[in-house]
Motif scaffolding. Structure first.
Motif, mmCIF file in Angstrom:
data_model
loop_
_atom_site.group_PDB
_atom_site.id
_atom_site.type_symbol
_atom_site.label_atom_id
_atom_site.label_comp_id
_atom_site.label_asym_id
_atom_site.label_seq_id
_atom_site.Cartn_x
_atom_site.Cartn_y
_atom_site.Cartn_z
ATOM 1 N N THR A 71 81.820 41.173 -28.544
ATOM 2 C CA THR A 71 81.971 40.959 -27.105
ATOM 3 C C THR A 71 82.990 41.935 -26.514
ATOM 4 N N ASP B 119 81.746 37.835 -33.554
ATOM 5 C CA ASP B 119 81.308 37.671 -32.171
ATOM 6 C C ASP B 119 82.351 38.125 -31.149
ATOM 7 N N GLY C 281 79.393 43.808 -26.175
ATOM 8 C CA GLY C 281 78.413 42.744 -26.345
ATOM 9 C C GLY C 281 77.010 43.251 -26.614
#
Length: 89
Positions: free
Chosen positions: A53, A49, A57
Motif C-alpha cells: 500500500t 500488505d 498499492g
C-alpha cells in the motif's frame, strides 16, 4: 545488510528457522509457493500488505501477473512477491 546463499529451498528454510529461533530476523528469503503454509505455521512471516500500500498499492502490483500473485496470498493477505514481473527478470 548481509546476503547469504544457503543452498536449496529446504536448506534455506532450516537456516532461516535457526536464525529466528535464536531471536534473529531475516528480512527477505526466496521460497516457493508450496512453502507458504508451513512458513505461516511457524509464524516466521509478516504480511506485506502495508508495504505494498505504501508503495502504490494496485499500481505496484500491476507489474506482477495476477495468477502468480495468488500463490502468495492466504486469508486475503499477501506474504510474498514473484521473483519477476511481467517483463521477466
Amino acid at each position: 545488510m548481509t546476503v547469504a546463499f544457503c543452498g536449496g529451498y529446504e536448506e534455506t528454510l532450516r537456516r532461516v528457522a535457526a536464525v529466528v529461533a535464536e531471536g534473529g530476523q531475516v528480512d527477505v528469503m526466496v521460497a516457493y509457493s508450496g512453502m507458504l503454509r508451513a512458513l505461516l505455521e511457524t509464524q516466521m512471516l509478516v504480511p506485506l500488505d502495508d508495504l505494498i500500500t505504501a508503495n502504490g498499492g494496485a499500481a505496484f502490483l500491476a507489474d506482477f501477473l495476477p495468477g502468480v500473485m495468488l500463490n502468495a496470498r492466504v486469508d486475503d493477505r499477501c506474504y510474498g512477491l514473484p521473483l519477476a514481473g511481467r517483463g521477466g527478470l
